[in-house]
Design a protein around this motif. Sequence first.
Motif, PDB file in Angstrom:
ATOM      1  N   UNK A 184       0.807  -1.213   0.000  1.00 14.56           N
ATOM      2  CA  UNK A 184       0.000   0.000   0.000  1.00 14.56           C
ATOM      3  C   UNK A 184       0.847   1.273   0.000  1.00 14.56           C
ATOM      4  N   UNK A 185       2.047   1.210   0.548  1.00 11.93           N
ATOM      5  CA  UNK A 185       2.849   2.423   0.554  1.00 11.93           C
ATOM      6  C   UNK A 185       3.659   2.595  -0.730  1.00 11.93           C
ATOM      7  N   UNK A 186       3.408   1.690  -1.679  1.00 12.70           N
ATOM      8  CA  UNK A 186       4.038   1.758  -2.994  1.00 12.70           C
ATOM      9  C   UNK A 186       3.352   2.807  -3.872  1.00 12.70           C
ATOM     10  N   UNK A 187       4.023   3.221  -4.951  1.00 14.12           N
ATOM     11  CA  UNK A 187       3.359   4.083  -5.928  1.00 14.12           C
ATOM     12  C   UNK A 187       2.820   3.188  -7.033  1.00 14.12           C
ATOM     13  N   UNK A 188       1.569   3.364  -7.420  1.00 13.78           N
ATOM     14  CA  UNK A 188       1.031   2.482  -8.465  1.00 13.78           C
ATOM     15  C   UNK A 188       1.773   2.674  -9.782  1.00 13.78           C
ATOM     16  N   UNK A 189       2.010   1.576 -10.476  1.00 14.67           N
ATOM     17  CA  UNK A 189       2.674   1.651 -11.777  1.00 14.67           C
ATOM     18  C   UNK A 189       1.646   1.945 -12.874  1.00 14.67           C
ATOM     19  N   UNK A 190       0.419   1.456 -12.646  1.00  6.44           N
ATOM     20  CA  UNK A 190      -0.662   1.741 -13.596  1.00  6.44           C
ATOM     21  C   UNK A 190      -1.829   2.344 -12.829  1.00  6.44           C
ATOM     22  N   UNK A 191      -2.367   3.416 -13.380  1.00  2.00           N
ATOM     23  CA  UNK A 191      -3.587   3.998 -12.804  1.00  2.00           C
ATOM     24  C   UNK A 191      -4.618   4.065 -13.913  1.00  2.00           C
ATOM     25  N   UNK A 192      -5.731   3.383 -13.725  1.00  2.00           N
ATOM     26  CA  UNK A 192      -6.829   3.492 -14.703  1.00  2.00           C
ATOM     27  C   UNK A 192      -7.935   4.286 -14.024  1.00  2.00           C
ATOM     28  N   UNK A 193      -8.424   5.306 -14.711  1.00  2.00           N
ATOM     29  CA  UNK A 193      -9.407   6.198 -14.101  1.00  2.00           C
ATOM     30  C   UNK A 193     -10.629   6.350 -15.001  1.00  2.00           C
ATOM     31  N   UNK A 194     -11.801   6.126 -14.419  1.00  2.00           N
ATOM     32  CA  UNK A 194     -13.063   6.390 -15.143  1.00  2.00           C
ATOM     33  C   UNK A 194     -13.148   5.693 -16.491  1.00  2.00           C
ATOM     34  N   UNK A 195     -12.632   4.494 -16.544  1.00  2.00           N
ATOM     35  CA  UNK A 195     -12.609   3.780 -17.824  1.00  2.00           C
ATOM     36  C   UNK A 195     -14.010   3.275 -18.161  1.00  2.00           C
ATOM     37  N   UNK A 196     -14.480   3.662 -19.339  1.00  2.00           N
ATOM     38  CA  UNK A 196     -15.795   3.208 -19.798  1.00  2.00           C
ATOM     39  C   UNK A 196     -15.648   2.604 -21.189  1.00  2.00           C
ATOM     40  N   UNK A 197     -16.305   1.478 -21.395  1.00  2.00           N
ATOM     41  CA  UNK A 197     -16.299   0.850 -22.722  1.00  2.00           C
ATOM     42  C   UNK A 197     -17.683   0.309 -23.021  1.00  2.00           C
ATOM     43  N   UNK A 198     -18.177   0.708 -24.179  1.00  2.00           N
ATOM     44  CA  UNK A 198     -19.497   0.221 -24.602  1.00  2.00           C
ATOM     45  C   UNK A 198     -19.335  -0.668 -25.817  1.00  2.00           C
ATOM     46  N   UNK A 199     -20.191  -1.680 -25.904  1.00  2.00           N
ATOM     47  CA  UNK A 199     -20.282  -2.459 -27.142  1.00  2.00           C
ATOM     48  C   UNK A 199     -21.687  -2.272 -27.663  1.00  2.00           C
ATOM     49  N   UNK A 200     -21.813  -1.553 -28.753  1.00  2.00           N
ATOM     50  CA  UNK A 200     -23.142  -1.270 -29.264  1.00  2.00           C
ATOM     51  C   UNK A 200     -23.843  -0.317 -28.312  1.00  2.00           C
ATOM     52  N   UNK A 201     -25.132  -0.160 -28.515  1.00  2.00           N
ATOM     53  CA  UNK A 201     -25.849   0.837 -27.733  1.00  2.00           C
ATOM     54  C   UNK A 201     -26.187   0.314 -26.343  1.00  2.00           C
ATOM     55  N   UNK A 202     -26.341  -1.008 -26.239  1.00  2.00           N
ATOM     56  CA  UNK A 202     -26.926  -1.532 -24.998  1.00  2.00           C
ATOM     57  C   UNK A 202     -25.910  -2.097 -24.023  1.00  2.00           C
ATOM     58  N   UNK A 203     -24.797  -2.606 -24.530  1.00  2.00           N
ATOM     59  CA  UNK A 203     -23.871  -3.288 -23.628  1.00  2.00           C
ATOM     60  C   UNK A 203     -22.859  -2.299 -23.064  1.00  2.00           C
ATOM     61  N   UNK A 204     -22.881  -2.143 -21.755  1.00  2.00           N
ATOM     62  CA  UNK A 204     -21.915  -1.305 -21.073  1.00  2.00           C
ATOM     63  C   UNK A 204     -20.939  -2.262 -20.402  1.00  2.00           C
ATOM     64  N   UNK A 205     -19.807  -2.525 -21.052  1.00  2.00           N
ATOM     65  CA  UNK A 205     -18.895  -3.560 -20.556  1.00  2.00           C
ATOM     66  C   UNK A 205     -18.107  -3.058 -19.347  1.00  2.00           C
TER      67      UNK A 205
END
Lengths: 363, 509
Positions: B3-24
Motif C-alpha cells: 500500500x505504501x508503494x506508488x502504483x505503476x498503472x492507474x486506470x481512471x473512469x474507464x468506460x467501454x461500450x459495445x453497441x448501444x446496450x452493452x456497457x462492458x
Amino acid sequence: MKSKEPVFHIVKRDDLPLYKVIGIRLIAILLALAVCSLVTILVTKLNPLDVFRAVIKGAFGSTRKTWVTMQNTSVLLLIALAVTPAFKMRFWNVGGEGQVLIGAWAAAACMINLTGKVPEWFLIVAMSVTSIFCGAVWAAIPAFFKAKWNTNDTLFTLMMNYIATQLVACFAIVWENPKGSGTIGIINNATEFGWIHIGNKYLLPILVALVMTIVTYIYLNYTKHGYEIAVVGESERTARYIGIKVDRVMIRTLLLSGGVCGLVGLILVAGVNHTLTTTLAGGRGFTAVMVSWMSHFNPFTMILTSFLLVFLNRGASEIATSFSLNTSFSDILTGIIIFFIIGCEFFIRYSISFRSSARAKEG
Amino acid sequence: MESNNIPIVKMRNITKRFGAKVLANDKVWLDIYPGEILSILGENGSGKTTLMNMLSGIYFPDEGTIEVNGQPVVIRSPKDAFALGIGMVHQHFKLVDVLTAAENIVLGLEEPFDIAASSAKIRDICSRYGFDVNPDQKIYDMSVSQKQTVEIVKVLYRNANILILDEPTAVLTPQETDKLFAVLRNMRSDGKAIVIITHKLHEVEEISDRVAILRKGQFVGDMLTKDTTPGEMTNMMVGHAVKLNIERPDPVNSKPRLEVKDLSVRSPDGILKLDHVSFTLNSGEILGIAGISGCGQKELLEAIAGLQKAESGSIQYVEDDGSLDELLGKDPLEIRQKGVALSFVPEDRLGMGLVANMDLADNMMLRSFRRGHSFLTDRKAPHDLAEHVVHDLEVVTPGISTPVRRLSGGNVQKVLVGREIASAPSILLTAYAVRGLDVNSSYVIYDLLNKQKQNGVGVLYVGEDLDVLLELCDRILVLCGGKVSGIVDGRKAEKMQIGRMMTSLGGEA
C-alpha cells in the motif's frame, strides 16, 4: 500525446426500426443521384436532368420498352430466386450462369432435334423436363463433390460456368443455321414450333417469376426443407447434432437451385430469345448473386432490387444512344448508384461514434 | 509492502461500450502496483477481460484515462502496450503451431533475426524465473501448460514488467497450477506487477496479495487478500449472499443404463483420441468425467450421441427389460428414433446445440421439426415449449422471438438444457454445462441435473472444475490421454488424487 487518440470508432448497431432503414436507403439514392449529376456535368457538360429523363425514357419510354423492362426484371428475379436457397445454406452458388446456359442448351437440343418428329405438346414437355433436369444436374455436381470431399463450392460452381459456355460454343457450330454463319439463328423462325408464349410474348417470364417468388418465400420460411436449409446455413455442426443429413440437404437444395436456373434457360430459349448463344445468360447469373444478397434473401425484396438493376441498365443504354455517349459512361453512372446502395448497408449495420462527442455527453 | 508503494498503472473512469446496450465497463478505477500480484475477480460478463484488453491495446476505451509510471498514455495497439512494458497472456493462445517456441517468441519483433541469440535470451529468462521451455520445440508438440509457458516467456522477452494473465488456470491440472503459481511468485519478487483474471476464489486466496472485484462492468472495491474471506468476496462479486454448497442426493434405484466397452476412436488425422474406454453409466446417478481438456471427453460424448465414428468397441443401451441395444454405427436420428432418449448438451452451446441467429421457438423446433407428415413445419408446439422453458427455468429474455445470440450465457444454457430435458431423456450427456455461467445460473443448472438424476436419468457430466465435480458427482471417471485412468467415488476422492490421475494412468507418479 493527445493527438494520437483515435478520432472515432465503429460500433455495431442493434436492429434499426424499418423507417430508419428505408430513410438511410433513400438518402443513399439521393446522394448517388447527386454524385451522378456532378459527374455528368463535369465529364459531359450535359444537363443531368436531361440525362435522368433519358434513363426513365429508356426503361418506360414506350409500351414495348415497359414490357421489356418487366420481362428482363422477371428473368433476373428468377435467377436470383434460384440461387437464394443455396446462398441461405451458405453454399456459394456462383454458377447460375452455367446452369441457365445448360438448361437453355437442353431446350435448344430438343427443339432442333425433335421438331417435325413429335407433336408440339410432347416437344414442350420434353424441353421442360430436360432443361430443368440439366440445370439441376449442373448444380448438383459441385454439391455432390462438396458433400463427399468438401471441395470448394465457389470455385467449382464458377468452373462449371466455363464448361457450359464452351459446350454451347461447340454446339453453336454443330447446329449452325444457316451454314457458315457460326450461329444457331432463330430456331423454327417460320413455324414458331415449340415456342412458348402466353398472351403477348413478354408475359411468360413475368408470370413464372411471380409464382416462383411466392413459392420460394413459402419454401424458405414455412417448410421443413426451408428450416433444414436455414439450420445448415447457420451452423453445420448444429445440423449434424440434431441429425440432419447435411450432404443430403446440400445436394437436394442444389438440385432445386439448378433446376430453377434450368427453367430460366428454357424460358429464354422457348419464350424470349428463341436461339442459343454463349452470351444468352448475359452475366445475369452473377448479377443475381448481388440481387439475392442486397435483398437479404427475401424473395419479395428481390422484386424491387432486380427491378432497380434492370431499370438502371436499360436507362444506361438509352443514355448511350440518345446522347451518343460511350456505353462506358452509363456504366460509370450505374457503378456510382450501386456503390451507394451497397455502401449504405454499412450505415444500417454500424454507427460511427466520435470520441469527442462521447466526452461532451459525459461532461 | 503494497500500500505504501506508488502504483505503476492507474486506470481512471474507464468506460467501454459495445453497441448501444452493452456497457462492458462503467467508470472503472484500478491501480496496479509493482511487486504485487493482483487478482481481478468477477463473474463472467463482469468486464474483467474487457478492462485488461484496454490496458493491453486490444480495445480503446470510450472514456477515461490511463497512466503508466505517472504519465498519461494512449494505448492504441498491443505494440504501444509492449512499449510501455505491458504484456497480456490471453485465454486462447496466439501461437503458430508449426513454428518452434523461440520462433514464436521473436515473431513480430523488429530486431535482427538471430535464433541462437534469442534462444540464449529465452534460456536466461527461463532459468531466472524457473520456467521449463525448450526453445527449439515445435508448438504442436507441446502440452497446454507448455504453450502457456511460451506465451508468458513471449511477454517477458519483450521486457514487460506488467503481466496480465487471463484465466491462466482454466486449462491446467492442480499440479501445473502449483508450478505456474511458483513462477508467478518468482516474478513478483523480481518487482514485476502481475494481474490475474479469475473467477475462482481459492486461487485468489492462494496466489494474490490484493483482489479487485468487478460486478456488471462496475468496480465494486479492492482489498488485501489476507483481510478478506471467500464469503465476503462472493457477496461483492454476486451482489448478495449465496450458498456455496452443491446438493448431492443419493442415487435411487440405480441400475445399468449404458454399457461402454473397449471404445476406441481415432481423429481424422489418425490420432487415437479414445483408447479402449470401458465404463457403465447407471440410471439415477451423475457420472462425472474429469481430465485435462482434449483428453477425449468430446469424442466420448460425441460417440455416444452418434456424431463420431468409432474404430472399435461397443456402446450398448440397456432397456428397462434388460435387453441390449447397440448404438454404435447409428446416426443421431436413428438413435433417437429407436426410442433411446439421449439428450446431448454440447460444450459449444451456440456452435452446436443452438442456432444463434434463430429465435427461441425456432431453436426448440430443432428437436421436433420432423414430426408429422406435413411438408410444412408445425410452429405451434415449439412456440408452446419455448414459453414453458422460459417460464419454468426463469429464462431472462425479451420474448420468444428473440434470437438466442442476444441472451446471456446462462440463459442460453437454460434454453438448451430445457429443450433437451423436455424430450424426457433416459440419458443426459452434458459437456461443460456451466462453462461461462455466473454463480447463480450454475446453481440453477446443478439443480436441474439433480432433478433429472432423481427422475432416474443417467447423467454424464463432463466438467473442468474439479471442486464442482467432487461436490456434484456420484462417481468420477478420470480420463488421461484417451484412456480410463480410473473411476473414483465422488464422495471419498481427493482433489490431488484426481489431479495425479489426470496426468498419469492410475495416478502413479
